[in-house]
Motif scaffolding. Structure first.
Motif, PDB file in Angstrom:
ATOM      1  N   LEU A   1       3.126  -5.793  -4.240  1.00  0.00           N
ATOM      2  CA  LEU A   1       4.274  -5.307  -3.461  1.00  0.00           C
ATOM      3  C   LEU A   1       3.851  -4.821  -2.079  1.00  0.00           C
ATOM      4  N   VAL A   2       4.783  -4.911  -1.128  1.00  0.00           N
ATOM      5  CA  VAL A   2       4.626  -4.246   0.167  1.00  0.00           C
ATOM      6  C   VAL A   2       5.001  -2.788  -0.053  1.00  0.00           C
ATOM      7  N   THR A   3       4.147  -1.860   0.421  1.00  0.00           N
ATOM      8  CA  THR A   3       4.364  -0.440   0.136  1.00  0.00           C
ATOM      9  C   THR A   3       4.706   0.354   1.396  1.00  0.00           C
ATOM     10  N   ILE A   4       5.740   1.186   1.282  1.00  0.00           N
ATOM     11  CA  ILE A   4       6.188   2.044   2.383  1.00  0.00           C
ATOM     12  C   ILE A   4       6.172   3.493   1.911  1.00  0.00           C
ATOM     13  N   ALA A   5       5.469   4.362   2.642  1.00  0.00           N
ATOM     14  CA  ALA A   5       5.521   5.808   2.389  1.00  0.00           C
ATOM     15  C   ALA A   5       6.436   6.423   3.441  1.00  0.00           C
TER      16      ALA A   5
ATOM     17  N   ILE B   1      -2.513   8.863   0.958  1.00  0.00           N
ATOM     18  CA  ILE B   1      -1.332   8.054   1.284  1.00  0.00           C
ATOM     19  C   ILE B   1      -1.517   7.276   2.577  1.00  0.00           C
ATOM     20  N   ARG B   2      -2.087   7.923   3.595  1.00  0.00           N
ATOM     21  CA  ARG B   2      -2.250   7.285   4.920  1.00  0.00           C
ATOM     22  C   ARG B   2      -3.104   6.020   4.846  1.00  0.00           C
ATOM     23  N   HIS B   3      -3.963   5.940   3.812  1.00  0.00           N
ATOM     24  CA  HIS B   3      -4.826   4.762   3.646  1.00  0.00           C
ATOM     25  C   HIS B   3      -4.247   3.772   2.631  1.00  0.00           C
ATOM     26  N   THR B   4      -3.375   4.275   1.752  1.00  0.00           N
ATOM     27  CA  THR B   4      -2.844   3.446   0.662  1.00  0.00           C
ATOM     28  C   THR B   4      -1.649   2.609   1.093  1.00  0.00           C
ATOM     29  N   ALA B   5      -0.679   3.240   1.776  1.00  0.00           N
ATOM     30  CA  ALA B   5       0.580   2.567   2.107  1.00  0.00           C
ATOM     31  C   ALA B   5       0.393   1.533   3.216  1.00  0.00           C
ATOM     32  N   ASP B   6       1.135   0.433   3.104  1.00  0.00           N
ATOM     33  CA  ASP B   6       1.121  -0.593   4.160  1.00  0.00           C
ATOM     34  C   ASP B   6       1.826  -0.086   5.409  1.00  0.00           C
ATOM     35  N   TYR B   7       2.911   0.687   5.203  1.00  0.00           N
ATOM     36  CA  TYR B   7       3.679   1.233   6.332  1.00  0.00           C
ATOM     37  C   TYR B   7       3.877   2.728   6.146  1.00  0.00           C
ATOM     38  N   LEU B   8       3.775   3.457   7.240  1.00  0.00           N
ATOM     39  CA  LEU B   8       3.930   4.906   7.239  1.00  0.00           C
ATOM     40  C   LEU B   8       5.178   5.269   8.020  1.00  0.00           C
ATOM     41  N   PHE B   9       6.221   5.718   7.317  1.00  0.00           N
ATOM     42  CA  PHE B   9       7.475   6.126   7.949  1.00  0.00           C
ATOM     43  C   PHE B   9       7.560   7.652   7.963  1.00  0.00           C
ATOM     44  N   ALA B  10       8.314   8.200   8.906  1.00  0.00           N
ATOM     45  CA  ALA B  10       8.549   9.646   8.959  1.00  0.00           C
ATOM     46  C   ALA B  10       9.897   9.919   9.608  1.00  0.00           C
ATOM     47  N   CYS B  11      10.541  11.009   9.169  1.00  0.00           N
ATOM     48  CA  CYS B  11      11.855  11.362   9.723  1.00  0.00           C
ATOM     49  C   CYS B  11      11.727  12.035  11.083  1.00  0.00           C
ATOM     50  N   SER B  12      10.531  12.506  11.418  1.00  0.00           N
ATOM     51  CA  SER B  12      10.245  13.079  12.734  1.00  0.00           C
ATOM     52  C   SER B  12       8.740  12.927  12.968  1.00  0.00           C
ATOM     53  N   ASP B  13       8.319  12.979  14.211  1.00  0.00           N
ATOM     54  CA  ASP B  13       6.890  12.870  14.493  1.00  0.00           C
ATOM     55  C   ASP B  13       6.119  14.060  13.915  1.00  0.00           C
TER      56      ASP B  13
ATOM     57  N   ASN C   1       1.278   0.450  12.185  1.00  0.00           N
ATOM     58  CA  ASN C   1       2.074   0.471  10.950  1.00  0.00           C
ATOM     59  C   ASN C   1       2.883   1.760  10.792  1.00  0.00           C
ATOM     60  N   TYR C   2       2.899   2.605  11.831  1.00  0.00           N
ATOM     61  CA  TYR C   2       3.668   3.865  11.781  1.00  0.00           C
ATOM     62  C   TYR C   2       5.031   3.673  12.449  1.00  0.00           C
ATOM     63  N   ARG C   3       6.067   4.242  11.831  1.00  0.00           N
ATOM     64  CA  ARG C   3       7.419   4.191  12.409  1.00  0.00           C
ATOM     65  C   ARG C   3       8.099   5.553  12.247  1.00  0.00           C
ATOM     66  N   MET C   4       8.706   6.038  13.301  1.00  0.00           N
ATOM     67  CA  MET C   4       9.564   7.222  13.187  1.00  0.00           C
ATOM     68  C   MET C   4      10.985   6.700  12.976  1.00  0.00           C
ATOM     69  N   ILE C   5      11.535   6.988  11.798  1.00  0.00           N
ATOM     70  CA  ILE C   5      12.874   6.515  11.428  1.00  0.00           C
ATOM     71  C   ILE C   5      13.815   7.721  11.402  1.00  0.00           C
ATOM     72  N   PRO C   6      14.717   7.842  12.373  1.00  0.00           N
ATOM     73  CA  PRO C   6      15.629   8.998  12.366  1.00  0.00           C
ATOM     74  C   PRO C   6      16.469   9.036  11.085  1.00  0.00           C
ATOM     75  N   ASN C   7      16.718  10.239  10.581  1.00  0.00           N
ATOM     76  CA  ASN C   7      17.578  10.400   9.408  1.00  0.00           C
ATOM     77  C   ASN C   7      19.025  10.192   9.830  1.00  0.00           C
ATOM     78  N   GLY C   8      19.499   8.975   9.692  1.00  0.00           N
ATOM     79  CA  GLY C   8      20.826   8.625  10.207  1.00  0.00           C
ATOM     80  C   GLY C   8      21.969   9.186   9.399  1.00  0.00           C
ATOM     81  N   VAL C   9      23.089   9.370  10.082  1.00  0.00           N
ATOM     82  CA  VAL C   9      24.329   9.806   9.420  1.00  0.00           C
ATOM     83  C   VAL C   9      25.482   8.941   9.919  1.00  0.00           C
ATOM     84  N   ASP C  10      26.527   8.906   9.142  1.00  0.00           N
ATOM     85  CA  ASP C  10      27.752   8.205   9.541  1.00  0.00           C
ATOM     86  C   ASP C  10      28.527   9.148  10.466  1.00  0.00           C
ATOM     87  N   LEU C  11      28.420   8.920  11.771  1.00  0.00           N
ATOM     88  CA  LEU C  11      29.004   9.848  12.747  1.00  0.00           C
ATOM     89  C   LEU C  11      30.515   9.975  12.591  1.00  0.00           C
TER      90      LEU C  11
END
Length: 373
Positions: free
Chosen positions: A112-116, A139-151, A167-177
């Motif tokens: 599997l492709v793994t995302i933390a 985790i930083r060495h295990t996961a293929d992609y490292l996501f976070a809700c803030s830096d 492989n790092y992405r900052m993904i904002p915690n989105g809401v239905d405005l």
């Protein structure tokens, strides 16, 4: 051509209305389910508030054993068996830190492709926190992609060096405005349901009643405010291990009759309408999705210095020290009943869940295609 949606496995502690869970559910509601479907693995036995909705949307829910340390081999065996029995999963998205390095490693071995995904900035204190800190290091060495809700959450979990990797992405915690926009009619309806008069001042909070959310501070703050402003109420939406402790605190302070504790709710957007000020005195916070929702509702928000800067989006959001209750009291006194500031879309648009869902949907589809299981 196969038109069956791909299935992405989301791993959570439980399916209650916490920050990570709310983010995943907001995403699930917004994503095109003809292309991507979510299924869930949870670690908690009891039924969560989101489970019926998940089932209605076509999602499946599995329960894995809660990790105790003593059951390490049984825990590993459960995950290995699960992946072998479910070859349909090509992508796993983990929102649980403590044991992620264990099951993500097993997922990788099964192709599997793994995302933390980091949603916090602390494990608290004590022995359990030390154990969690140690467990999450790989985790930083295990996961293929490292996501976070803030830096801030990304640097805390993965280290600063990892946040500069490709492989790092900052993904904002989105809401239905649109869902959280202010509605006067709904405000009147909710106040009537909750037994709150039109001219009563309401201080509100939405969140799990746990240590990091700092309800003890909030209750003490309200008790002080209520002495000088008797026509006021405190509205608490959420459940958690400290629910009864907070109830007892309210009784000891003599404010039980003016504190409304409604438990966990899935329609949290309705409860913001009834409030005049949203208080968020967190001891630590990955981002604080409820603060985003409250700002989308146009509420005056009082937040602690522990809330990441990415969550401060409007002029009527004040960052205050939890060392100074006086600061919070002064700001509370400045707000009038029914006061709302129209949220400017450009300041909060980055948190629009539809935009985030579109990006993640494409990401999931691309990762799924890479895998041949």
């Amino acid at each position: 051509m196969d038109t069956t949606p791909i299935r992405v496995l989301q791993v959570l502690g439980g399916l209650e209305a916490g920050g990570a869970e709310s983010f995943v559910m907001n995403l699930y509601r917004a994503i095109d389910k003809e292309k991507v479907q979510f299924d869930f693995v949870k670690h908690i036995e009891h039924k969560g508030v989101f489970e019926d909705e998940i089932t209605q949307m076509g999602g499946k829910i599995y329960r894995c054993p809660k990790y105790t340390g003593k059951n390490h081999f049984a825990y590993c065996k459960w995950w290995d068996s699960f992946f072998k029995e479910h070859p349909e999963y090509h992508v796993i998205h983990s929102h649980v830190r403590s044991t992620a390095s264990i099951y993500l490693e097993i997922a990788k071995k099964n192709g599997l492709v793994t995302i933390a995904h980091s949603h916090s900035t602390s494990n608290g204190s004590g022995i359990s926190a030390i154990v969690k800190d140690m467990l999450q290091l790989p985790i930083r060495h295990t996961a293929d992609y490292l996501f976070a809700c803030s830096d801030k959450a990304g640097k805390w979990l993965y280290g600063e060096k990892a946040t500069k990797q490709s492989n790092y992405r900052m993904i904002p915690n989105g809401v239905d405005l649109k869902r959280f926009a202010f509605c006067e009619e709904k405000r009147q309806q909710m106040r009537q349901e909750l037994g709150i008069a039109k001219d009563t001042f309401v201080l509100g909070h939405i969140g799990r009643i746990t240590v990091p959310k700092n309800h003890q501070f909030l209750v003490e703050l309200f008790a002080e405010y209520h002495k000088e402003n008797p026509n006021s109420k405190l509205l608490l939406v959420g459940d958690g291990e400290l629910f009864e402790t907070v109830q007892q605190q309210c009784t000891q302070l003599g404010i039980s009759d003016v504190v409304i504790m409604v438990g966990s709710k899935t329609n949290t957007e309705d409860y913001y309408q009834a409030m005049d000020v949203f208080a968020f005195p967190s001891l630590w916070e990955g981002l604080g999705i409820v603060a985003i929702e409250a700002q989308a509702n146009g509420l005056t928000c009082l937040v602690s210095e522990n809330v990441p800067g990415e969550a401060i989006l409007t002029e009527n959001t004040k960052v205050l020290s939890i060392q100074s209750k006086g600061e919070w009291l002064d700001e509370l006194k400045k707000v009038s009943v029914g006061e709302r500031t129209q949220t400017k879309n450009n300041s909060i648009q980055q948190y629009d869940i539809c935009t985030i869902a579109d990006w993640l949907q494409q990401f999931y589809l691309e990762q799924h295609e890479k895998v041949r299981r």
